[in-house]
Design a protein around this motif. Structure first.
Motif, PDB file in Angstrom:
ATOM      1  N   THR A   1       0.832  -1.207   0.000  1.00 39.24           N
ATOM      2  CA  THR A   1       0.000   0.000   0.000  1.00 39.24           C
ATOM      3  C   THR A   1       0.864   1.252   0.000  1.00 39.24           C
ATOM      4  O   THR A   1       0.551   2.240  -0.673  1.00 39.24           O
ATOM      5  CB  THR A   1      -0.925  -0.003   1.226  1.00 39.24           C
ATOM      6  N   SER A   2       1.958   1.233   0.747  1.00 34.78           N
ATOM      7  CA  SER A   2       2.864   2.376   0.773  1.00 34.78           C
ATOM      8  C   SER A   2       3.529   2.595  -0.578  1.00 34.78           C
ATOM      9  O   SER A   2       3.703   3.747  -1.017  1.00 34.78           O
ATOM     10  CB  SER A   2       3.924   2.168   1.851  1.00 34.78           C
ATOM     11  N   MET A   3       3.873   1.531  -1.269  1.00 40.16           N
ATOM     12  CA  MET A   3       4.493   1.662  -2.585  1.00 40.16           C
ATOM     13  C   MET A   3       3.524   2.248  -3.600  1.00 40.16           C
ATOM     14  O   MET A   3       3.906   3.054  -4.454  1.00 40.16           O
ATOM     15  CB  MET A   3       5.011   0.299  -3.041  1.00 40.16           C
TER      16      MET A   3
ATOM     17  N   ASN B   1      10.584  -1.018  -0.237  1.00 38.86           N
ATOM     18  CA  ASN B   1      10.093   0.302  -0.617  1.00 38.86           C
ATOM     19  C   ASN B   1      11.287   1.191  -0.979  1.00 38.86           C
ATOM     20  O   ASN B   1      11.636   2.135  -0.266  1.00 38.86           O
ATOM     21  CB  ASN B   1       9.284   0.899   0.535  1.00 38.86           C
ATOM     22  N   THR B   2      11.902   0.890  -2.111  1.00 36.01           N
ATOM     23  CA  THR B   2      13.139   1.582  -2.491  1.00 36.01           C
ATOM     24  C   THR B   2      12.896   3.038  -2.889  1.00 36.01           C
ATOM     25  O   THR B   2      13.795   3.865  -2.746  1.00 36.01           O
ATOM     26  CB  THR B   2      13.812   0.839  -3.644  1.00 36.01           C
ATOM     27  N   ASP B   3      11.720   3.362  -3.403  1.00 31.75           N
ATOM     28  CA  ASP B   3      11.442   4.753  -3.790  1.00 31.75           C
ATOM     29  C   ASP B   3      11.493   5.677  -2.579  1.00 31.75           C
ATOM     30  O   ASP B   3      11.914   6.836  -2.694  1.00 31.75           O
ATOM     31  CB  ASP B   3      10.065   4.850  -4.457  1.00 31.75           C
ATOM     32  N   LEU B   4      11.092   5.177  -1.429  1.00 31.04           N
ATOM     33  CA  LEU B   4      11.149   5.981  -0.207  1.00 31.04           C
ATOM     34  C   LEU B   4      12.561   6.003   0.376  1.00 31.04           C
ATOM     35  O   LEU B   4      13.026   7.035   0.856  1.00 31.04           O
ATOM     36  CB  LEU B   4      10.153   5.435   0.820  1.00 31.04           C
ATOM     37  N   LEU B   5      13.259   4.886   0.308  1.00 33.98           N
ATOM     38  CA  LEU B   5      14.601   4.815   0.886  1.00 33.98           C
ATOM     39  C   LEU B   5      15.585   5.707   0.129  1.00 33.98           C
ATOM     40  O   LEU B   5      16.475   6.311   0.736  1.00 33.98           O
ATOM     41  CB  LEU B   5      15.099   3.372   0.881  1.00 33.98           C
ATOM     42  N   GLN B   6      15.421   5.811  -1.183  1.00 35.49           N
ATOM     43  CA  GLN B   6      16.347   6.619  -1.973  1.00 35.49           C
ATOM     44  C   GLN B   6      16.245   8.104  -1.660  1.00 35.49           C
ATOM     45  O   GLN B   6      17.184   8.859  -1.956  1.00 35.49           O
ATOM     46  CB  GLN B   6      16.093   6.378  -3.453  1.00 35.49           C
ATOM     47  N   GLN B   7      15.141   8.538  -1.059  1.00 35.97           N
ATOM     48  CA  GLN B   7      15.009   9.943  -0.696  1.00 35.97           C
ATOM     49  C   GLN B   7      15.921  10.326   0.469  1.00 35.97           C
ATOM     50  O   GLN B   7      16.165  11.510   0.695  1.00 35.97           O
ATOM     51  CB  GLN B   7      13.550  10.252  -0.336  1.00 35.97           C
TER      52      GLN B   7
END
Length: 207
Positions: A73-75, A139-145
């Motif tokens: 859901t977060s992704m 959830n790599t999109d969030l970690l890359q931030q």
């Protein structure tokens, strides 16, 4: 208005009873549109909230964090229009400002923003304030931030404003993602002087 089940759209009209006892007819296509809209909302937010999570006015308590949000859901939330409207093209921590006493910020951020399943501060960190930001190695999109694009190192909590507990969870998630190959990182290149290893063999061959 009485709740409408999902399988009652076969008839052309539906009979509903208001609080005054009057009977009204509702067209089937309006009910279908309302049901479709509610289903799209349920994909991001679950409307079935327990009575214990309700505030005094009957609405869901915005400070409650006992509900577990799946990482899937977060992704999907990071790619939704709601996320785009809230954060735009910026990172989740860019617009955050720490609330501290005095002129100078303390050396460390607070230990945690959530105590006993609820937000215990009026200025939670960028991760704790949004329950749909789940720190997980998938959830790599969030970690890359939270990773510097120049050095590849994890940004400090003094820059991102994360609480100590969220920053620790972020460190674990980043290391897990790197171990699984979901996040790439640079390895320093080292030049070796192979004459130190093969020099003796070359001298023997010359003799």
């Amino acid at each position: 208005m009485l709740p409408i089940a999902r399988g009652v759209f076969n008839s052309l009209t539906l009979m509903t009873r208001s609080s005054r006892g009057a009977i009204h007819t509702v067209s089937a296509h309006k009910c279908k549109a309302a049901a479709a809209e509610s289903e799209t909302v349920e994909e991001i937010t679950d409307e079935s909230v327990d009575e214990g999570k309700m505030s005094g006015s009957g609405a869901p308590d915005p400070k409650d964090r006992t509900k577990v949000i799946p990482v899937e859901t977060s992704m999907r939330y990071l790619k939704s229009a709601a996320y785009k409207t809230t954060y735009g093209d910026s990172f989740v921590w860019t617009q955050y400002r720490r609330n501290h006493k005095g002129m100078f910020a303390p050396r460390k951020t607070r230990k945690t923003c959530i105590r006993q399943g609820k937000i215990s501060t009026g200025n939670p960190c960028p991760i704790c304030r949004d329950e749909y930001l789940v720190l997980d190695y998938r959830n790599t999109d969030l970690l890359q931030q939270f990773i510097s694009p120049y050095s590849g190192q994890l940004l400090s909590y003094s820059k991102t404003g994360l609480c100590q507990k969220s920053h620790l969870r972020l460190m674990v998630a980043v290391e897990q993602a790197r171990d699984c190959g979901l996040l790439t990182y640079d390895v320093p290149f080292r030049e070796y002087d192979y004459s130190e290893y093969y020099g003796k063999q070359e001298k023997k061959q010359e003799q």
